[in-house]
Design an enzyme around this catalytic site. Structure first.
Site, PDB file in Angstrom:
ATOM      1  N   ASP A 103      30.533  28.148   7.538  1.00  0.00           N
ATOM      2  CA  ASP A 103      30.133  27.228   8.603  1.00  0.00           C
ATOM      3  C   ASP A 103      31.147  27.192   9.748  1.00  0.00           C
ATOM      4  O   ASP A 103      30.798  26.804  10.860  1.00  0.00           O
ATOM      5  CB  ASP A 103      29.907  25.821   8.031  1.00  0.00           C
TER       6      ASP A 103
ATOM      7  N   TYR B 102      22.647  20.458   7.321  1.00  0.00           N
ATOM      8  CA  TYR B 102      23.736  19.668   6.743  1.00  0.00           C
ATOM      9  C   TYR B 102      24.573  19.002   7.815  1.00  0.00           C
ATOM     10  O   TYR B 102      24.717  19.541   8.901  1.00  0.00           O
ATOM     11  CB  TYR B 102      24.655  20.597   5.947  1.00  0.00           C
TER      12      TYR B 102
HETATM   13 CU   LIG Z   1      25.955  20.368  -0.759  1.00  0.00          CU
END
Ligand SMILES: [Cu+2]
Length: 628
Positions: free
Chosen positions: A294, A377
């Protein structure tokens, strides 16, 4: 004049891109992957800070979409010239937000995709989302080797504002050449059958239940905040530090010091998150490619989102904007990117004496935070500074888990948890690598591993009560590869052996290791080979200006980790020198039904605590609070 560590302004980003275009023929068919301040090295910083020298430089990575060749430029903003130009053969720069959006649009308009969706009964393309992921080299089909490839999940919203990640189109994965932005192929394993009946919504209007009542809770500081901000220089309760920001790490803390009487004492030169590795632990066709980086692939700075008062942060808030850029090199401002505020933190210290009564001090902390949304996320990062000299680094993970359909109605997958009717969330891990360039009372530090050991019975300790702490200096990078040891309650101390406290012992800061967990990956597996940095809890290296990214400068489509494992292969000395600690921690996410449809924040943290840095409790001088 800006401070030499201040991030590039919008004008400087524009200028850096313009210089590269003018001098190197970077034209419309190119993309800018990153434009950031080239931070001055530690050696150069004092002359730049005092004004004895001047000069601002930018570091630019760009690539030509026509031939896929990437380049890294050093740009002198002061000199209006490219001063370095490095060809990066075989490297794929970080993914860009523009590619993600352009890919989504292309996929949703493609006749072959529309046909695949139609077979599943989906005709409203406005409710479809193509979520593009980057590849690891081992998973890129052989026939596409060397090309810049993305692969996609397709998702379908249940309604116009419905959760985009609630309805996975399992088995459907377009593979895309990102440079030509063409659809190369569609994996389509659709066997028929209807979308599972799930309740995947989180907006109040879409919930099947009424909202509960909650009494108002407000925080006020009627006389104003307790910190001062001068440009990017922040001062609070003896702490002083400078705020930085870039596309990849997001918030960076520079030159962290503690005012101890007349002396401003250095604690850290630079603190940031340098990588995040998220391997999904499910080999099924829908999940085996998910090994996200990420930070290295997408960038926490690019993904940083605007914060809103009263929701993200409560109390008297100061916000700072941040500036990143798009792939054309145009600046993009993120309003309210960084939040600065004070929080009450319960009791700092207390004693009740039968004569003197209760003596209590309330603790408060200074919190520096940002939120990053990486597709489904969210990562919420909080650096907290305390009055007793402690620093806490907390990460909260929330947002929406990746899910897909179970193999057959009623089946229970081995590598995940069923979270709603007919869907499961695969197990995965979020490894974060914190880059901690501590300078405890100056740059020359040694890291000690501290193991607690019980006494053996006998001698002058017949009850075997004794506990000793064995502190062993880590002298080379091989010794600096450290793993957490529960049996020894292991911790690490960063010590300046050249500076003693008033008690005659060397001053230090302790890294309190929490939220560490083992990789549980076969060392030969492609996911591990690309992220060998996650193979140890702690790495220690000597400071090098260009050693910034623990899984390599360019993890996109990488086959192996060219960062920490490669650098430390030289086994350089790390004793009584300028050391950098790389702490690996995070969330071992064994998915739960309670994490669906939106995950209550999972919270992990680690601490840096003074150990003999002060001669006594440094918070004795905190005044009592007013009684009410
Ligand atoms: Cu997770």
């Amino acid at each position: 004049m800006p401070h030499p560590l201040e991030p590039l302004t919008a004008d400087e980003i524009r200028q850096a891109a313009a210089i590269v275009r003018r001098e190197r023929g970077v034209g419309d068919g190119w993309r800018f992957a990153s434009i950031e301040l080239k931070e001055p090295s530690k050696a150069d910083l004092p002359a730049l800070e005092s004004g004895r020298r001047s000069g601002r430089e930018a570091l630019v990575v760009c690539w030509n979409r026509a031939d896929g060749q990437a380049y890294r430029a050093v740009v002198s903003l002061t000199g209006d010239a490219v001063s370095g130009w490095e060809h990066l053969p075989g490297q794929q720069p970080n993914m860009t937000v523009d590619e993600w959006h352009e890919c989504d649009e292309m996929i949703r308009a493609h006749p072959a995709v529309i046909e695949s969706l139609g077979r599943r009964g989906i005709t409203d393309l406005s409710r479809v989302l193509a979520d593009m992921w980057a590849y690891g080299a081992a998973f890129v089909p052989e026939r596409y080797a060397g090309r810049r490839i993305g692969w996609c999940d397709l998702w379908f919203r249940g309604s116009e504002l419905g959760n985009p990640y609630a309805h996975h189109l399992t088995g459907l994965h377009p593979v895309v050449d990102l440079n030509t932005m063409e659809l190369l192929e569609i994996e389509d394993n659709y066997q028929g059958g209807a979308d599972p009946e799930v309740m995947g919504e989180y907006l109040p209007d879409l919930l099947p239940m009424r909202l509960r009542s909650v009494a108002p809770l407000e925080v006020s500081q009627p006389e104003g905040v307790g910190f001062t901000l001068d440009g990017t220089l922040l001062s609070w309760q003896n702490w002083q530090l400078r705020l930085g920001f870039n596309h990849r790490e997001s918030l960076v803390l520079h030159q962290v010091g503690f005012q101890d009487g007349e002396r401003l004492r250095s604690v850290a030169h630079r603190l940031s998150f340098a990588e995040m590795v998220v391997p999904y632990r499910d080999a099924s066709p829908d999940h085996y490619r998910r090994t996200a980086f990420d930070i290295g692939e997408w960038g926490l700075g690019f993904m940083t989102t605007s914060l809103s008062l009263g929701c993200d942060c409560l109390g008297e808030i100061t916000y700072l904007d941040a500036v990143v850029h798009d792939s054309r090199g145009e600046p993009v401002t993120i309003p309210n990117a960084i939040c600065i505020h004070e929080e009450d933190s319960g009791v700092l210290w207390k004693h009740v004496d039968e004569r003197a009564g209760a003596e209590v001090r309330r603790a408060r902390r200074l919190v520096l935070s940002f939120h990053a949304t990486v597709a489904n996320y969210e990562y919420l990062v909080y650096w907290r500074f305390y009055q007793d000299g402690s620093i806490e680094c907390e990460v909260r993970a929330t947002g929406i888990m990746v899910t897909s359909h179970v193999a057959a109605p009623g089946s229970r997958p081995a590598n995940g948890t069923v979270v709603d009717h007919g869907i499961y969330a695969p197990f995965h891990q979020h490894f974060i690598v914190a880059r901690l360039d501590l300078d405890v009372d100056g740059p020359s530090n040694t890291v000690y591993v501290c193991d607690s050991r019980p006494a053996a019975p006998g001698g002058d300790d017949p009850y075997a009560l004794g506990l000793t702490v064995a502190s062993t200096p880590l002298r080379t990078e091989a010794e600096g590869r450290q793993d957490y040891d529960w049996a020894a309650a292991r911790s690490w101390k960063v010590v300046n052996d050249n500076a003693a406290n008033g008690l005659g012992t060397a001053v230090g800061y302790k890294l309190v290791p929490s939220a560490a967990f083992p990789p549980l990956l076969d060392p030969a597996s492609p996911a591990f080979r690309r992220a060998r940095a996650i193979g140890h809890t702690l790495w220690v290296t000597p400071y090098r200006e260009d050693e910034r990214w623990p899984c390599g400068d360019f993890p996109v489509q990488a086959a192996c980790d060219t960062g920490l494992p490669a650098w430390t292969g030289a086994d350089r000395p790390i004793e009584n020198t300028d050391v950098v600690l790389w702490y690996v921690f995070g969330i071992h996410h064994i998915t739960r039904p309670e994490d669906w449809p939106v995950m209550p924040a999972d919270i992990v943290s680690f601490w840096l605590k003074p150990f003999g840095f002060f001669d006594r409790n440094p918070a004795l001088d905190v005044p009592p609070s007013h009684h009410h």
